[in-house]
Motif scaffolding. Sequence first.
Motif, PDB file in Angstrom:
ATOM      1  N   PRO A 182      17.900 -28.590   8.353  1.00 45.15           N
ATOM      2  CA  PRO A 182      18.552 -27.274   8.274  1.00 45.15           C
ATOM      3  C   PRO A 182      20.016 -27.287   8.712  1.00 45.15           C
ATOM      4  N   GLU A 183      20.364 -28.132   9.688  1.00 48.46           N
ATOM      5  CA  GLU A 183      21.749 -28.137  10.164  1.00 48.46           C
ATOM      6  C   GLU A 183      22.723 -28.714   9.141  1.00 48.46           C
ATOM      7  N   LEU A 184      22.196 -29.404   8.111  1.00 43.89           N
ATOM      8  CA  LEU A 184      23.075 -29.945   7.070  1.00 43.89           C
ATOM      9  C   LEU A 184      23.366 -28.941   5.959  1.00 43.89           C
ATOM     10  N   VAL A 185      22.597 -27.855   5.888  1.00 43.11           N
ATOM     11  CA  VAL A 185      22.767 -26.883   4.798  1.00 43.11           C
ATOM     12  C   VAL A 185      24.188 -26.320   4.744  1.00 43.11           C
ATOM     13  N   PRO A 186      24.740 -25.769   5.842  1.00 37.92           N
ATOM     14  CA  PRO A 186      26.099 -25.227   5.749  1.00 37.92           C
ATOM     15  C   PRO A 186      27.157 -26.292   5.456  1.00 37.92           C
ATOM     16  N   ILE A 187      26.925 -27.513   5.895  1.00 38.88           N
ATOM     17  CA  ILE A 187      27.890 -28.594   5.617  1.00 38.88           C
ATOM     18  C   ILE A 187      27.896 -28.895   4.122  1.00 38.88           C
ATOM     19  N   ILE A 188      26.704 -29.005   3.543  1.00 40.80           N
ATOM     20  CA  ILE A 188      26.614 -29.247   2.097  1.00 40.80           C
ATOM     21  C   ILE A 188      27.216 -28.084   1.330  1.00 40.80           C
ATOM     22  N   ALA A 189      26.858 -26.863   1.718  1.00 46.52           N
ATOM     23  CA  ALA A 189      27.339 -25.684   0.999  1.00 46.52           C
ATOM     24  C   ALA A 189      28.858 -25.565   1.062  1.00 46.52           C
ATOM     25  N   ASP A 190      29.427 -25.747   2.246  1.00 43.49           N
ATOM     26  CA  ASP A 190      30.887 -25.623   2.382  1.00 43.49           C
ATOM     27  C   ASP A 190      31.612 -26.662   1.529  1.00 43.49           C
ATOM     28  N   HIS A 191      31.131 -27.902   1.568  1.00 45.90           N
ATOM     29  CA  HIS A 191      31.822 -28.943   0.802  1.00 45.90           C
ATOM     30  C   HIS A 191      31.622 -28.745  -0.697  1.00 45.90           C
ATOM     31  N   ALA A 192      30.413 -28.327  -1.097  1.00 46.32           N
ATOM     32  CA  ALA A 192      30.168 -28.074  -2.517  1.00 46.32           C
ATOM     33  C   ALA A 192      31.071 -26.954  -3.026  1.00 46.32           C
ATOM     34  N   HIS A 193      31.179 -25.874  -2.261  1.00 49.38           N
ATOM     35  CA  HIS A 193      32.047 -24.765  -2.662  1.00 49.38           C
ATOM     36  C   HIS A 193      33.506 -25.219  -2.746  1.00 49.38           C
ATOM     37  N   ALA A 194      33.900 -26.071  -1.819  1.00 46.91           N
ATOM     38  CA  ALA A 194      35.280 -26.573  -1.847  1.00 46.91           C
ATOM     39  C   ALA A 194      35.544 -27.424  -3.088  1.00 46.91           C
ATOM     40  N   ARG A 195      34.496 -28.065  -3.601  1.00 46.69           N
ATOM     41  CA  ARG A 195      34.624 -28.873  -4.817  1.00 46.69           C
ATOM     42  C   ARG A 195      34.345 -28.067  -6.080  1.00 46.69           C
ATOM     43  N   GLY A 196      34.112 -26.748  -5.937  1.00 47.15           N
ATOM     44  CA  GLY A 196      33.900 -25.889  -7.099  1.00 47.15           C
ATOM     45  C   GLY A 196      32.473 -25.862  -7.614  1.00 47.15           C
ATOM     46  N   LEU A 197      31.525 -26.274  -6.795  1.00 47.25           N
ATOM     47  CA  LEU A 197      30.120 -26.296  -7.201  1.00 47.25           C
ATOM     48  C   LEU A 197      29.352 -25.146  -6.560  1.00 47.25           C
ATOM     49  N   ARG A 198      28.402 -24.600  -7.315  1.00 43.29           N
ATOM     50  CA  ARG A 198      27.477 -23.626  -6.751  1.00 43.29           C
ATOM     51  C   ARG A 198      26.428 -24.368  -5.920  1.00 43.29           C
ATOM     52  N   VAL A 199      25.670 -23.610  -5.100  1.00 37.40           N
ATOM     53  CA  VAL A 199      24.651 -24.204  -4.230  1.00 37.40           C
ATOM     54  C   VAL A 199      23.362 -23.401  -4.364  1.00 37.40           C
ATOM     55  N   SER A 200      22.268 -24.108  -4.593  1.00 35.05           N
ATOM     56  CA  SER A 200      20.967 -23.447  -4.689  1.00 35.05           C
ATOM     57  C   SER A 200      19.913 -24.396  -4.161  1.00 35.05           C
ATOM     58  N   GLY A 201      18.636 -24.031  -4.341  1.00 38.82           N
ATOM     59  CA  GLY A 201      17.593 -24.978  -3.985  1.00 38.82           C
ATOM     60  C   GLY A 201      16.311 -24.360  -3.516  1.00 38.82           C
ATOM     61  N   HIS A 202      15.395 -25.252  -3.140  1.00 37.29           N
ATOM     62  CA  HIS A 202      14.236 -24.868  -2.357  1.00 37.29           C
ATOM     63  C   HIS A 202      14.753 -24.528  -0.961  1.00 37.29           C
ATOM     64  N   VAL A 203      14.111 -23.601  -0.325  1.00 36.91           N
ATOM     65  CA  VAL A 203      14.461 -23.350   1.074  1.00 36.91           C
ATOM     66  C   VAL A 203      13.915 -24.527   1.890  1.00 36.91           C
ATOM     67  N   PRO A 204      14.777 -25.256   2.599  1.00 34.61           N
ATOM     68  CA  PRO A 204      14.276 -26.415   3.354  1.00 34.61           C
ATOM     69  C   PRO A 204      13.238 -26.018   4.406  1.00 34.61           C
ATOM     70  N   ALA A 205      12.371 -26.945   4.715  1.00 36.88           N
ATOM     71  CA  ALA A 205      11.380 -26.720   5.759  1.00 36.88           C
ATOM     72  C   ALA A 205      12.078 -26.406   7.075  1.00 36.88           C
ATOM     73  N   PHE A 206      11.421 -25.591   7.879  1.00 38.66           N
ATOM     74  CA  PHE A 206      11.874 -25.228   9.217  1.00 38.66           C
ATOM     75  C   PHE A 206      13.076 -24.287   9.206  1.00 38.66           C
ATOM     76  N   MET A 207      13.287 -23.615   8.066  1.00 37.04           N
ATOM     77  CA  MET A 207      14.243 -22.512   8.038  1.00 37.04           C
ATOM     78  C   MET A 207      13.719 -21.470   7.060  1.00 37.04           C
ATOM     79  N   SER A 208      14.214 -20.239   7.200  1.00 35.98           N
ATOM     80  CA  SER A 208      13.769 -19.152   6.334  1.00 35.98           C
ATOM     81  C   SER A 208      14.726 -18.998   5.168  1.00 35.98           C
ATOM     82  N   ALA A 209      14.300 -18.246   4.162  1.00 34.35           N
ATOM     83  CA  ALA A 209      15.168 -17.969   3.021  1.00 34.35           C
ATOM     84  C   ALA A 209      16.415 -17.208   3.472  1.00 34.35           C
TER      85      ALA A 209
END
Length: 769
Positions: free
Chosen positions: A499-526
């Motif tokens: 779960p702690e990697l989600v915002p890191i992935i999202a921020d970098h993906a957005h910076a590269r012009g990519l959208r972010v989606s997925g399954h909700v990872p285990a141990f976090m809520s939607a």
Amino acid sequence: MSDKPSLFSELKRRHVDKVALVYAVVSWLLIELAWILLPTLDAPEWMLPAFVVLITLGFVITVFISWSFEMTPEGMKRTADVTPGEALPYWSKRKFARFVIGVAVIAFVLLAYQVLRSTGGHVVAKHRTDKIIIQGNSAGTQTVELQPDGTVRAEYSYNDRGRGDHITASWKLDSAGVPTEYDGHGNDYMKAPIEEHFEIKNGRATWKNRSEQGEKVVSGEAFYLPMNAPPEFFGVLARALLKAPNHKLPLLPAGEATIEQAGKVTSGNRVLTEYRITGLGFSPQPIWLDHDGASVSVSPWFSVVPDGSESSIPRLLDAQQRTDTAWSERIARALAHTPRGDLVIRNARLFDPRDLSVTPATSVVVSGERIVRVGPDADVKPSANAEIIDAKGRFLMPGLWDNHQHFSNNDGALDLANGVISARDMANDTDTFLQRVARFDNGSELGPRVLKAGIIDGTGEFAGPTKMRVDTAEQAIQDVDWYADHGYAQIKIYSSIKPELVPIIADHAHARGLRVSGHVPAFMSARQFVEGGADEIQHLNFIVLNFLFPEVKETRNRDRFTKVAERAREFTPDKPDVRDFISFLGQHHTVLDPTISIFEGLFCGNPAAITPGLEEIVPRFPPQVRRAMLSGALEVPPDKQSAYHEAFPAMLRLLKAIHDAGVTIIPGTDALAGYTLHHELELYAEAGIAPAEILRMATWTPALVMGVNNDRGVIAPGKLADMILVDGDPTKNIRDINNITTVIKGGKVYDPMAIEKALGIAPRETPTR
């Protein structure tokens, strides 16, 4: 007594015997070399026998020449220049013997090498272990054992995110390699128990499994294909087909299979031959056999190879893909019609998803791959060389989108046959998939326009089928960069990501012009997933799981299905926490890709039933494909019957509430291409969403979400000419979307019935209403 020399003494005097011996050993050496080298050059099988025949003919010619032109160290010398009693000079006996023995030893060594190679370096093993590889990751094993009484026993199991078959089977074969008995038991991919039995006795075949029970009088050989067989059983079929007359066998319960050779690949000390079996799917199915007949199967997704030979997979895949590509290109070139001049569709009822209007008596003019004019029939005058399609009042609409696919063989063709002209792939391999998309784009394979989402997952037992597995921020950023550099539009986060990697992935993906989606990872809520930067959520079950958090945290296993089935009915749209979360999604402009048709099948309670919604479609499929189109339903615990029964209707009500709140929904399937999308849309109507709004969701909305609305999503000047003609009016009856008569992608015209015919699908008798 005559002074005339005898034939044998003359042969010896002229050294014909020595020439013959030298020719024989040199020929032996050449044949051994050809036996080794020709397969590595992918030479046809007839070439080696032809080479042997030529050498045999050469022996006769050589003996004749050596008689007529006696051999000397100085070259050829006419017999007329030598007196009859004179012995011709030749190599010394020692030198001659060294030469002959040396060549013979080399040839013998090569022969021994070939014999060892053809048996894998040992006598055919009575026990073999194969590795199961999913997307480059070891996932399980298959063991095959020949028992003393001739019975073959196989055990096959693998883990795919907590799912996966576990089958133990045994069978006996007759002299033709055809099964006379088969028994299998275990569990299927979704862990539902299975048991299967087949027997042929006194000319009568009987079989029983969880969805079939039958018997048939059999004259001659007939091959029974189990419903849930280990991969080795397809090797059994291939070997039986190679023995059969004309390489053809009837199949039980129905159908017919044939086999043909495609090519060869040398891997280590083994030569593997690719064969193509027709009659098992929409297109020929590949399988590899070595000299012993041991089978190997490979695909970008799932491979079964002998333990220790995993390194051979890339070479086999490359060769197999070349064969697949050639087949697909033949079909694509034959079925695409490119107009010589402009294309004009006249007398159409034009649907505009922007305002949901339907305008009758409309013409659309296409030049090349784009629309150049849209207007009333009376105002549009086609050019002299224009090709005219008279719509005859049919419904003309933009091509459909399927926003959740995982492309494999035939999916592109199935999409086009069903009017799907734009799609998103939501996780695939990073090699052959990119080549497939390129073929879709250049027209050498039938398929839609594809936007790519790249999957990233964590590590561990439940990690998804991908090479992109990360544990650190650095690894995650590296994978995001790879996807961005290779033209991907979106990152799909998967269930094992920390779960702690989600915002890191999202921020970098957005910076590269990519959208972010997925399954909700285990141990976090939607909710936490969206707060961490996700733009979109895949699968409606993760919305339900939000209400079960933190009670249910481990969602990498089957709990993400079973807990939803047990509890979905509790979360009605009138409950405050449900209303609050739906409002939260709207405020964050979160997109939902619900794939609701999946849950209809999972929760239907009957794993042997035909996939819900496809009951009218599946009977038209090839016989062996029909058998595979089952619901895959979860086993229902006896005390949960009521909950499971009410789960899917509850999810439909939840979907309607999400739509009514203004949350963006884009339809996707994650299932059989093309046909399932039509049913997905039908389920939205069953939930209470107006058909015209559903058509907007399937055309204009995805184009907006994915940022390609300048080119797609509406029929208007300047847009890509991606559209379909429908017999009926799906704004009034969404089921009319099944009645597509013409598909146009980039100005090329396709006949859906012709595509179906090429895939072995029977025509429908009447339009669906």
